[in-house]
Design a protein around this motif. Structure first.
Motif, PDB file in Angstrom:
ATOM      1  N   LEU A   1       0.756  -0.825  -0.201  1.00  0.00           N
ATOM      2  CA  LEU A   1      -0.223   0.015  -0.083  1.00  0.00           C
ATOM      3  C   LEU A   1       1.125   1.021   0.090  1.00  0.00           C
ATOM      4  O   LEU A   1       0.598   2.417  -0.480  1.00  0.00           O
ATOM      5  N   VAL A   2       2.093   1.371   0.657  1.00  0.00           N
ATOM      6  CA  VAL A   2       2.796   2.589   1.022  1.00  0.00           C
ATOM      7  C   VAL A   2       3.661   2.353  -0.321  1.00  0.00           C
ATOM      8  O   VAL A   2       3.833   4.261  -1.220  1.00  0.00           O
ATOM      9  N   GLY A   3       3.874   1.590  -0.865  1.00  0.00           N
ATOM     10  CA  GLY A   3       4.550   1.516  -3.050  1.00  0.00           C
ATOM     11  C   GLY A   3       3.411   1.794  -3.484  1.00  0.00           C
ATOM     12  O   GLY A   3       3.954   2.812  -4.438  1.00  0.00           O
ATOM     13  N   LEU A   4       1.935   2.058  -3.423  1.00  0.00           N
ATOM     14  CA  LEU A   4       1.063   2.560  -3.680  1.00  0.00           C
ATOM     15  C   LEU A   4       1.345   4.149  -4.243  1.00  0.00           C
ATOM     16  O   LEU A   4       0.771   4.609  -5.074  1.00  0.00           O
TER      17      LEU A   4
ATOM     18  N   SER B   1       8.438  16.245  -2.840  1.00  0.00           N
ATOM     19  CA  SER B   1       7.942  15.761  -1.590  1.00  0.00           C
ATOM     20  C   SER B   1       7.215  14.178  -0.686  1.00  0.00           C
ATOM     21  O   SER B   1       6.916  13.485  -1.833  1.00  0.00           O
ATOM     22  N   LEU B   2       7.473  13.660   0.067  1.00  0.00           N
ATOM     23  CA  LEU B   2       7.294  12.733   0.729  1.00  0.00           C
ATOM     24  C   LEU B   2       5.525  13.303   0.875  1.00  0.00           C
ATOM     25  O   LEU B   2       4.165  12.122   1.735  1.00  0.00           O
TER      26      LEU B   2
ATOM     27  N   GLY C   1      -3.617  11.925  -1.694  1.00  0.00           N
ATOM     28  CA  GLY C   1      -2.973  10.635  -1.595  1.00  0.00           C
ATOM     29  C   GLY C   1      -3.365  11.019   0.302  1.00  0.00           C
ATOM     30  O   GLY C   1      -2.603   9.584   0.888  1.00  0.00           O
ATOM     31  N   LEU C   2      -3.340  11.493   1.041  1.00  0.00           N
ATOM     32  CA  LEU C   2      -3.782  11.327   2.042  1.00  0.00           C
ATOM     33  C   LEU C   2      -4.534   9.766   2.466  1.00  0.00           C
ATOM     34  O   LEU C   2      -3.851   8.986   3.986  1.00  0.00           O
ATOM     35  N   SER C   3      -5.357   9.464   2.211  1.00  0.00           N
ATOM     36  CA  SER C   3      -5.482   8.392   2.748  1.00  0.00           C
ATOM     37  C   SER C   3      -5.417   7.259   2.530  1.00  0.00           C
ATOM     38  O   SER C   3      -4.472   6.232   2.970  1.00  0.00           O
ATOM     39  N   LEU C   4      -4.098   7.388   1.787  1.00  0.00           N
ATOM     40  CA  LEU C   4      -3.043   5.953   1.566  1.00  0.00           C
ATOM     41  C   LEU C   4      -2.334   6.557   2.507  1.00  0.00           C
ATOM     42  O   LEU C   4      -1.092   5.751   3.103  1.00  0.00           O
TER      43      LEU C   4
END
Length: 144
Positions: A89-92, A104-105, A111-114
């Motif tokens: 999921l983090v890779g997604l 930035s990360l 993107g907040l939910s991921l």
């Protein structure tokens, strides 16, 4: 299961089990959306039909959620499964355009939910590491 694992296993397990349960009867549009996002980040998934992908994802989430909820499943096993799933999921999050602010990360609103899935990665790694720890190692460190 150690008592101090209960809160993180119950919350993460319930969240993932519910997510898998909800995907069991996903319609074609939902299947295509989930598959499109996943195969955009992981191109090898493009070989799997969208409905087959969602069935596999649903079954995997149900199995993982159940393993986290069952106290007989060792912490290191439940943690390893959760860490592997969350790493995907983090890779997604990292690979999907528009999820992070440029350069930035930090997540965008989309993107907040991921980005929150990094918490699941932390939970999985904590269970894995704690499950691999031997009590005599803690005693030795405490005495040093």
């Amino acid at each position: 299961m150690k008592l101090h694992h209960a809160p993180i296993r119950l919350t993460a397990g319930a969240l993932i089990l519910n997510s898998g349960w909800d995907k069991r009867d996903a319609d074609e549009e939902t299947a295509q959306g989930l598959h499109g996002m996943a195969s955009g980040a992981y191109p090898f998934l493009g070989k799997i039909p969208p409905t087959g992908f969602v069935r596999l994802l649903s079954a995997g989430e149900i199995a993982l959620g159940t393993a986290l909820l069952l106290p007989v499943v060792p912490a290191r096993l439940a943690g390893a499964g959760l860490a592997a799933f969350a790493a995907g999921l983090v890779g997604l999050y990292l690979r999907t355009p528009g999820m992070r602010k440029e350069g930035s990360l930090r997540p965008t609103q989309d993107g907040l939910s991921l980005a929150k899935d990094t918490c699941l990665l932390g939970v999985g790694l904590t269970l894995l590491l704690d499950g691999c720890r031997r009590d005599d190692e803690v005693t030795i460190i405490a005495e040093a």
